[in-house]
Design an enzyme around this catalytic site. Structure first.
Site, mmCIF file in Angstrom:
data_model
loop_
_atom_site.group_PDB
_atom_site.id
_atom_site.type_symbol
_atom_site.label_atom_id
_atom_site.label_comp_id
_atom_site.label_asym_id
_atom_site.label_seq_id
_atom_site.Cartn_x
_atom_site.Cartn_y
_atom_site.Cartn_z
ATOM 1 N N LYS A 10 0.850 -1.193 0.000
ATOM 2 C CA LYS A 10 0.000 0.000 0.000
ATOM 3 C C LYS A 10 0.884 1.241 0.000
ATOM 4 O O LYS A 10 2.057 1.211 0.395
ATOM 5 C CB LYS A 10 -0.939 0.020 1.213
ATOM 6 N N ASP A 136 -1.835 -1.415 10.515
ATOM 7 C CA ASP A 136 -2.136 -1.461 9.079
ATOM 8 C C ASP A 136 -2.792 -2.763 8.639
ATOM 9 O O ASP A 136 -3.242 -2.873 7.496
ATOM 10 C CB ASP A 136 -0.858 -1.267 8.253
#
Length: 289
Positions: A10, A136
């Site tokens: 990401k 995350d």
């Protein structure tokens, strides 16, 4: 039985820190999106009641320091699974890069073990488990594009960003996320326009998306590691439309609208940095069934 899962990296299109919490974590507002750079997770069921982790990359730990190991232990213990698993991690995402490689490996392990052991857990339950492992991991369970709040575990999905190329460059330095957050001073910093980024994405406006890029951690890491600033400057010089550091760094990414510019930027950066990647922004959610 064997299960394969992709674990995409990401990038943070916007990263704001609003306050420090009493528990030591920070309240954040982040826009994260997945890119076409992914590790490969291979899960093989074992008759022995144990978790094994292996990788061809010598920088990937094979014990409880590994988030994929932690994910397997957590789901195994929580649901009283008496079987074991071998986790083979083929690393493509750079290690300790600010790209959530370890978190994505953990999320892929949760998704894969849910299938391997027929646990029939919902995506929401997997994301809640992920939050116990790292900030995350919840986002990485879903992938796609999302606003993450709280300490990063509260996920609200938003539209897919306008398609573009992403050039990544990681210098050969390590950055401690904890150290960066400790050094962050919330007084007097310029906060990114998170809502403006959401609007740019919803409008599918590449130009607005570029103008709304922001990361409050960037100035902290740049002070600690001038190499990151040098890579940012080179990426701009070679023609990236917009440039930002991802997460706590040290990886820098550049957004590029037209493919005709990609090779020139990639080749130029190779002279300054060993780890350079040219990938697409995908921003689509992982398959969870």
């Amino acid at each position: 039985m064997r299960i394969l899962e992709k674990a995409p990296a990401k990038i943070n299109l916007s990263l704001d820190v609003t306050r420090k919490r009493p528990d030591g974590y920070h309240e954040v507002e982040m826009i994260m999106t997945t890119i076409d750079l992914a590790d490969r997770i291979e899960l093989t069921e074992l008759a022995e009641d144990e978790v094994r982790v292996s990788s061809h990359n010598r920088f990937v730990p094979d014990d409880q320091r590994n988030l994929a190991y932690q994910a397997a232990k957590l789901i195994k213990d929580r649901y009283n699974v008496k079987k074991g698993v071998s986790i083979m991690i083929t690393k493509v995402i750079p290690v300790a890069a600010g790209l959530a490689g370890g978190s994505s490996d953990a999320a892929a392990t949760l998704r894969g073990l849910n299938r391997l052991w027929n646990l029939n857990l919902s995506a929401e339950t997997l994301a809640e488990l992920g939050a116990e492992i790292g900030s995350d991991v919840s986002f990485c369970v879903y992938g796609g594009t999302a606003l993450a709040t709280g300490r990063g575990e509260k996920i609200k999905h938003i539209s897919t960003p306008p398609h573009c190329w992403v050039i990544l460059a990681k210098p050969t330095i390590g950055v401690s996320t904890a150290e960066v957050y400790r050094a962050l001073k919330l007084d007097g910093i310029e906060h990114p326009d998170v809502q403006g980024m959401i609007e740019a994405i919803e409008e599918k406006s590449f130009q607005k998306m570029c103008s709304r890029l922001g990361n409050v951690l960037e100035s902290v890491t740049l002070d600690m590691h001038p190499e990151v600033a040098m890579i940012k400057n080179q990426m701009k010089r070679f023609g990236a439309d917009a440039v930002l550091m991802s997460g706590s760094g040290p990886t820098v990414f550049g957004l590029v609208q037209y493919e005709s510019k990609v090779q020139r930027i990639y080749n130029g950066l190779r002279g300054f940095c060993d780890q350079v990647y040219a990938v697409r922004m995908i921003g689509e959610q992982n398959a969870l069934d």
